[in-house]
Design a protein around this motif. Structure first.
Motif, PDB file in Angstrom:
ATOM      1  N   ASP A 117       0.827  -1.207   0.000  1.00 10.05           N
ATOM      2  CA  ASP A 117       0.000   0.000   0.000  1.00 10.05           C
ATOM      3  C   ASP A 117       0.864   1.261   0.000  1.00 10.05           C
ATOM      4  OD1 ASP A 117      -2.311  -1.461  -0.051  1.00 10.05           O
ATOM      5  OD2 ASP A 117      -2.814  -1.152   2.064  1.00 10.05           O
ATOM      6  N   ILE A 118       1.906   1.271   0.824  1.00  8.59           N
ATOM      7  CA  ILE A 118       2.777   2.450   0.896  1.00  8.59           C
ATOM      8  C   ILE A 118       3.514   2.652  -0.425  1.00  8.59           C
ATOM      9  CG2 ILE A 118       4.852   3.385   2.005  1.00  8.59           C
ATOM     10  CD1 ILE A 118       3.733   2.229   4.654  1.00  8.59           C
ATOM     11  N   VAL A 119       4.020   1.577  -1.004  1.00  5.28           N
ATOM     12  CA  VAL A 119       4.700   1.682  -2.302  1.00  5.28           C
ATOM     13  C   VAL A 119       3.719   2.170  -3.367  1.00  5.28           C
ATOM     14  CG1 VAL A 119       5.809   0.336  -4.139  1.00  5.28           C
ATOM     15  CG2 VAL A 119       6.495   0.005  -1.753  1.00  5.28           C
ATOM     16  N   SER A 120       2.476   1.721  -3.305  1.00  9.81           N
ATOM     17  CA  SER A 120       1.458   2.189  -4.251  1.00  9.81           C
ATOM     18  C   SER A 120       1.225   3.684  -4.096  1.00  9.81           C
ATOM     19  CB  SER A 120       0.139   1.438  -4.034  1.00  9.81           C
ATOM     20  OG  SER A 120       0.296   0.084  -4.316  1.00  9.81           O
ATOM     21  N   GLY A 121       1.263   4.170  -2.869  1.00  4.99           N
ATOM     22  CA  GLY A 121       1.116   5.605  -2.641  1.00  4.99           C
ATOM     23  C   GLY A 121       2.308   6.384  -3.149  1.00  4.99           C
ATOM     24  N   VAL A 122       3.501   5.868  -2.922  1.00  5.44           N
ATOM     25  CA  VAL A 122       4.711   6.542  -3.393  1.00  5.44           C
ATOM     26  C   VAL A 122       4.726   6.603  -4.919  1.00  5.44           C
ATOM     27  CG1 VAL A 122       7.236   6.325  -3.554  1.00  5.44           C
ATOM     28  CG2 VAL A 122       6.091   6.006  -1.357  1.00  5.44           C
ATOM     29  N   ARG A 123       4.310   5.533  -5.559  1.00  4.31           N
ATOM     30  CA  ARG A 123       4.318   5.474  -7.035  1.00  4.31           C
ATOM     31  C   ARG A 123       3.067   6.103  -7.653  1.00  4.31           C
ATOM     32  NH1 ARG A 123       7.021  -0.168  -8.894  1.00  4.31           N
ATOM     33  NH2 ARG A 123       9.053   0.271  -7.973  1.00  4.31           N
ATOM     34  N   ARG A 124       2.222   6.660  -6.839  1.00  4.03           N
ATOM     35  CA  ARG A 124       1.004   7.341  -7.283  1.00  4.03           C
ATOM     36  C   ARG A 124       0.042   6.409  -8.023  1.00  4.03           C
ATOM     37  NH1 ARG A 124       2.052  13.089  -7.084  1.00  4.03           N
ATOM     38  NH2 ARG A 124       4.261  13.408  -6.739  1.00  4.03           N
ATOM     39  N   VAL A 125       0.023   5.148  -7.623  1.00  4.76           N
ATOM     40  CA  VAL A 125      -0.904   4.183  -8.210  1.00  4.76           C
ATOM     41  C   VAL A 125      -2.294   4.373  -7.620  1.00  4.76           C
ATOM     42  CG1 VAL A 125      -1.407   1.716  -8.448  1.00  4.76           C
ATOM     43  CG2 VAL A 125       0.949   2.529  -8.632  1.00  4.76           C
ATOM     44  N   VAL A 126      -2.349   4.763  -6.356  1.00  2.00           N
ATOM     45  CA  VAL A 126      -3.612   4.928  -5.644  1.00  2.00           C
ATOM     46  C   VAL A 126      -3.875   6.418  -5.447  1.00  2.00           C
ATOM     47  CG1 VAL A 126      -4.793   4.460  -3.468  1.00  2.00           C
ATOM     48  CG2 VAL A 126      -3.268   2.748  -4.440  1.00  2.00           C
ATOM     49  N   THR A 127      -5.099   6.808  -5.700  1.00  2.00           N
ATOM     50  CA  THR A 127      -5.482   8.181  -5.394  1.00  2.00           C
ATOM     51  C   THR A 127      -6.695   8.138  -4.487  1.00  2.00           C
ATOM     52  OG1 THR A 127      -6.826   8.285  -7.388  1.00  2.00           O
ATOM     53  CG2 THR A 127      -4.610   9.182  -7.537  1.00  2.00           C
ATOM     54  N   PRO A 128      -6.775   8.906  -3.481  1.00  2.60           N
ATOM     55  CA  PRO A 128      -5.770   9.842  -3.006  1.00  2.60           C
ATOM     56  C   PRO A 128      -4.594   9.102  -2.347  1.00  2.60           C
ATOM     57  CG  PRO A 128      -7.641   9.841  -1.505  1.00  2.60           C
ATOM     58  CD  PRO A 128      -7.996   8.931  -2.649  1.00  2.60           C
ATOM     59  N   ARG A 129      -3.416   9.646  -2.514  1.00  3.77           N
ATOM     60  CA  ARG A 129      -2.190   8.999  -2.021  1.00  3.77           C
ATOM     61  C   ARG A 129      -2.198   8.825  -0.510  1.00  3.77           C
ATOM     62  NH1 ARG A 129       2.725  12.181  -4.292  1.00  3.77           N
ATOM     63  NH2 ARG A 129       3.703  10.856  -2.750  1.00  3.77           N
ATOM     64  N   TRP A 130      -2.758   9.808   0.196  1.00  3.78           N
ATOM     65  CA  TRP A 130      -2.738   9.732   1.655  1.00  3.78           C
ATOM     66  C   TRP A 130      -3.473   8.497   2.148  1.00  3.78           C
ATOM     67  CZ3 TRP A 130      -7.234   9.519   4.354  1.00  3.78           C
ATOM     68  CH2 TRP A 130      -8.389   9.935   3.711  1.00  3.78           C
ATOM     69  N   PHE A 131      -4.494   8.079   1.397  1.00  2.00           N
ATOM     70  CA  PHE A 131      -5.250   6.883   1.785  1.00  2.00           C
ATOM     71  C   PHE A 131      -4.362   5.643   1.739  1.00  2.00           C
ATOM     72  CE2 PHE A 131      -8.226   3.364   1.028  1.00  2.00           C
ATOM     73  CZ  PHE A 131      -9.012   3.500   2.152  1.00  2.00           C
ATOM     74  N   ALA A 132      -3.507   5.557   0.710  1.00  2.00           N
ATOM     75  CA  ALA A 132      -2.579   4.422   0.611  1.00  2.00           C
ATOM     76  C   ALA A 132      -1.602   4.431   1.778  1.00  2.00           C
ATOM     77  CB  ALA A 132      -1.830   4.473  -0.721  1.00  2.00           C
ATOM     78  N   PHE A 133      -1.120   5.609   2.154  1.00  2.00           N
ATOM     79  CA  PHE A 133      -0.182   5.698   3.274  1.00  2.00           C
ATOM     80  C   PHE A 133      -0.851   5.300   4.589  1.00  2.00           C
ATOM     81  CE2 PHE A 133       1.807   8.999   0.423  1.00  2.00           C
ATOM     82  CZ  PHE A 133       2.859   8.190   0.027  1.00  2.00           C
ATOM     83  N   VAL A 134      -2.047   5.801   4.830  1.00  2.00           N
ATOM     84  CA  VAL A 134      -2.773   5.474   6.063  1.00  2.00           C
ATOM     85  C   VAL A 134      -3.084   3.980   6.111  1.00  2.00           C
ATOM     86  CG1 VAL A 134      -4.945   5.818   7.324  1.00  2.00           C
ATOM     87  CG2 VAL A 134      -3.711   7.782   6.393  1.00  2.00           C
TER      88      VAL A 134
END
Length: 188
Positions: A117-134
């Motif tokens: 999930d965090i890597v997906s957020g870093v690579r901008r695969v998931v939007t919104p990115r903050w959701f992937a980080f959380v």
């Protein structure tokens, strides 16, 4: 009513008896999980052991019966099957230890899921990115809790699952379409 809605209601009406039966079983299992959590966890450990033994036997049988496997793959499948059977026997002989192993496996899965999930957020695969980080951080923390407090984590997991099973079963019963008085009387 749209076609999709009428199909949904029709399917639920046809399978009304099965839905009622499954909901009643869900209510009973949920109540058992809440009332006797230790016995439920013990049963899960035994069932996990039985599953591993069956899975290992299947792998061993596949090593002998699958013609398309190379000799190396046959050996790998057979040895892996033997290890899985041994793990199943271990689970049955020591259910508490097998629950700890099960908690560790769940913990590893959650940590891996959190990293993804965090890597997906870093690579901008998931939007919104903050959701992937959380989501990633929560998964990693939950995975570490499974490592630090495996018995507590599994007991809490069982309690939440039991409550959810009861809620889902009740909501299924409350949302069943009503019986028709005419031709559908043979359907519960």
């Amino acid at each position: 009513m749209s076609n999709v809605s009428s199909v949904y209601v029709g399917v639920r009406r046809v399978h009304r008896g099965a839905l009622i039966t499954l909901s009643m079983i869900g209510l009973v299992l949920g109540a058992i999980g809440l009332v006797w959590p230790q016995a439920t966890l013990f049963t899960v450990a035994i069932l996990f052991g039985i599953y591993l033994i069956a899975s290992g036997i299947f792998r061993i049988a596949a090593a002998f019966m699958q013609d398309e496997l190379t000799a190396g793959m046959r050996w790998l499948s057979g040895v892996l099957g033997a290890v899985v059977v041994a793990a199943g026997v271990f689970c049955i002989l020591d259910p508490v230890a097998s629950l700890t192993v099960l908690a560790f496996v769940i913990g590893i899965g959650w940590i891996a899921e959190g990293v993804i999930d965090i890597v997906s957020g870093v690579r901008r695969v998931v939007t919104p990115r903050w959701f992937a980080f959380v989501s990633g951080i929560i998964s990693i923390v939950a995975g570490f809790v499974m490592f630090v407090l495996p018995t507590f984590a599994l007991a809490a997991f069982l309690m939440v699952a039991s409550l959810l099973l009861i809620v889902v079963s009740i909501s299924t019963l409350l949302t069943l379409p009503r019986r028709r008085a005419s031709a559908d009387t043979y359907l519960l």
